[in-house]
Design a protein around this motif. Structure first.
Motif, PDB file in Angstrom:
ATOM      1  N   TYR A   4       4.733  -3.617  -7.874  1.00  0.00           N
ATOM      2  CA  TYR A   4       4.346  -3.218  -6.519  1.00  0.00           C
ATOM      3  C   TYR A   4       2.814  -3.121  -6.450  1.00  0.00           C
ATOM      4  O   TYR A   4       2.183  -2.615  -7.378  1.00  0.00           O
ATOM      5  CB  TYR A   4       5.003  -1.874  -6.186  1.00  0.00           C
ATOM      6  N   ASP A   5       2.237  -3.581  -5.365  1.00  0.00           N
ATOM      7  CA  ASP A   5       0.777  -3.794  -5.339  1.00  0.00           C
ATOM      8  C   ASP A   5      -0.052  -2.534  -5.586  1.00  0.00           C
ATOM      9  O   ASP A   5      -1.186  -2.604  -6.055  1.00  0.00           O
ATOM     10  CB  ASP A   5       0.356  -4.488  -4.041  1.00  0.00           C
ATOM     11  N   ALA A   6       0.512  -1.376  -5.278  1.00  0.00           N
ATOM     12  CA  ALA A   6      -0.261  -0.148  -5.467  1.00  0.00           C
ATOM     13  C   ALA A   6      -0.467   0.188  -6.945  1.00  0.00           C
ATOM     14  O   ALA A   6      -1.452   0.858  -7.290  1.00  0.00           O
ATOM     15  CB  ALA A   6       0.440   1.028  -4.769  1.00  0.00           C
ATOM     16  N   TYR A   7       0.422  -0.274  -7.829  1.00  0.00           N
ATOM     17  CA  TYR A   7       0.297   0.152  -9.236  1.00  0.00           C
ATOM     18  C   TYR A   7      -1.032  -0.312  -9.851  1.00  0.00           C
ATOM     19  O   TYR A   7      -1.776   0.509 -10.386  1.00  0.00           O
ATOM     20  CB  TYR A   7       1.450  -0.350 -10.114  1.00  0.00           C
ATOM     21  N   PRO A   8      -1.323  -1.613  -9.807  1.00  0.00           N
ATOM     22  CA  PRO A   8      -2.588  -2.026 -10.430  1.00  0.00           C
ATOM     23  C   PRO A   8      -3.810  -1.461  -9.707  1.00  0.00           C
ATOM     24  O   PRO A   8      -4.805  -1.098 -10.349  1.00  0.00           O
ATOM     25  CB  PRO A   8      -2.562  -3.562 -10.350  1.00  0.00           C
ATOM     26  N   ALA A   9      -3.718  -1.336  -8.386  1.00  0.00           N
ATOM     27  CA  ALA A   9      -4.868  -0.802  -7.643  1.00  0.00           C
ATOM     28  C   ALA A   9      -5.118   0.658  -8.028  1.00  0.00           C
ATOM     29  O   ALA A   9      -6.263   1.077  -8.225  1.00  0.00           O
ATOM     30  CB  ALA A   9      -4.629  -0.937  -6.141  1.00  0.00           C
ATOM     31  N   LEU A  10      -4.066   1.430  -8.167  1.00  0.00           N
ATOM     32  CA  LEU A  10      -4.226   2.842  -8.528  1.00  0.00           C
ATOM     33  C   LEU A  10      -4.680   2.987  -9.976  1.00  0.00           C
ATOM     34  O   LEU A  10      -5.467   3.884 -10.300  1.00  0.00           O
ATOM     35  CB  LEU A  10      -2.914   3.605  -8.288  1.00  0.00           C
TER      36      LEU A  10
END
Ligand code: PMP
Ligand code: GLN
Length: 404
Positions: free
Chosen positions: A125-131
């Motif tokens: 899910y895109d939030a994982y790497p961004a976070l």
């Protein structure tokens, strides 16, 4: 988002605009049927709306306590006990958050120092790497292996699989957190008991904390039930269960989520959460506290209706000879558009809203190594029948010729 003259900190620039905003933006601009971003057309159960309205009109309009209103903390505890047999202390082991996203953010920021390592499973899910980048953590991404999509079309029932040896290979003494998401976005996969047990064994052996993202916990099909990694021996003390009311009750815009964990982990989540946003959405918290007490049939009916819509979309794509997964869970199915001449799903998704009036999301937006999933398109089946029918008509008009 225009990043040309941005002052955004460099480590966050590569994330650009989320694929969901990009594709929903194209859908709005071109009046396309939006089978991209995962939100339903339907409204929440009317009794939940009544509970929110009642809260709004009876003065429940001020800050909530940072960890959530006690009624919702209690309702989440009761929900975890009722569906999974897990006991949580509502006061010390449960934090209400602004969606699952804030629970993930708080877990990552609360547990990882810069340089600590986070392991995630691709597609992620895109939030994982961004976070992870926001926390200054290092990340290792281990790819699931896709099933074979038959070139001349057909329904794919084979699962996406995890090579546990590859997962083991990226875990180091610096690994702090492993993020597991089942039921899985964007593949619609459900990790089987063996896979979960293998992941759990690695977490225990290497003393790694697991963030278990279970936002699709109630949207599982064909008689299956959701199995949480927290239920495996030795996992209760090292797992942060993260979920959200958004998918379960068709209220993605309410952003009411939560984290359940043993007190030392829950306090880490709360310690960050209180300074990200403190506590709010108070009337919505009251509505979800009520929603979680609804009888089992309400949860089951949602899943059954979504399964019916999955079957419809799968049938339509199969009739076009486009290979498509019969996902065992979630809002999503994935289809291989190489079969109709699009070897590059990103190109297809940027082209389709204007050209054929359909928006979708490329699976490659969720991975570090795009090649193995390059031609896969994610379609959201959580939409109203009329939306799905319009989408299928447009795909049929575009691709019938290509298949004859
Ligand atoms: N995790 C997964 C796997 C998701 O698909 C989503 C969003 N849909 C989220 C987390 C975020 O949930 P929320 O909207 O409650 O923040
Ligand atoms: N989780 C939703 C999806 O996968 C989108 C959430 C968002 O837009 N951030 O489509």
């Amino acid at each position: 988002m225009n990043l040309e003259n941005t002052q955004l900190v460099p480590r966050m620039r590569i994330f650009g605009t989320t694929i969901f905003d990009e594709m929903s933006g194209l859908a709005r601009k071109h009046g396309a049927v939006n089978l991209g971003q995962g939100f339903p057309d339907a409204s929440p159960h009317s009794a939940i709306l009544d509970a929110v309205e009642n809260a709004l009109r009876t003065g429940k309009n001020q800050y909530a306590p940072g960890p959530g209103i006690p009624e919702l903390q209690q309702a989440i505890a009761t929900h975890q006990a009722r569906f999974y047999g897990q006991t949580y202390d509502p006061d010390t082991e449960i934090a209400v958050t602004f969606g699952a996203t804030e629970a993930l953010a708080s877990a990552i920021l609360g547990l990882c120092e810069p340089g600590d390592e986070i392991v995630m499973i691709d597609p992620a899910y895109d939030a994982y790497p961004a976070l992870a980048a926001l926390a200054g953590a290092r990340m290792h991404r281990v790819a699931l292996t896709p099933p074979a999509y038959p070139k001349d079309g057909g329904i794919v029932d084979a699962p996406w699989t995890l090579d546990v040896d590859r997962l083991a290979a990226v875990i180091t003494p610096n690994t702090r957190l492993l993020i597991v998401n089942t039921p899985h976005n964007p593949t619609g996969a459900v990790f089987d008991d063996t896979t979960l047990a293998q992941i759990a064994a690695l977490a225990i052996e290497n003393d790694v904390i697991v963030a278990s993202d279970e936002v699709y916990e109630h949207l599982v099909f064909d008689g299956r039930t959701h199995n949480s990694i927290v239920n495996l021996p030795g996992m209760r003390e090292r797992t942060i269960v993260i979920s959200s009311a958004g998918k379960t009750f068709s209220c993605t815009g309410w952003k009411t989520g939560w984290a359940c964990a043993p007190e030392p982990l829950a306090t880490a989540v709360k310690g960050i959460k209180q300074f990200l946003t403190y506590g709010g959405g108070t009337p919505l918290q009251h509505g979800i506290a009520f929603g979680l007490t609804l009888e089992d049939e309400v949860f089951a009916a949602e899943a059954a209706d979504l399964q019916r819509r999955r079957d419809y979309v799968v049938g339509e794509l199969a009739a076009l000879h486009i290979p498509i997964t019969r996902s065992p869970a979630t809002y999503f199915v994935t289809a291989d558009f190489a079969s109709v001449g699009f070897a590059d799903a990103e190109a297809f998704c940027r082209w389709a809203p204007a050209a054929i009036g359909v928006a979708a999301v490329p699976v490659s937006a969720f991975v570090a190594d795009k090649e193995p999933v390059k031609s896969l398109v994610r379609l959201a089946v959580c939409k109203a029948d009329t939306t799905l029918e319009a989408g299928m008509e447009r795909l049929t008009a575009a691709f019938t010729k290509a298949t004859t």
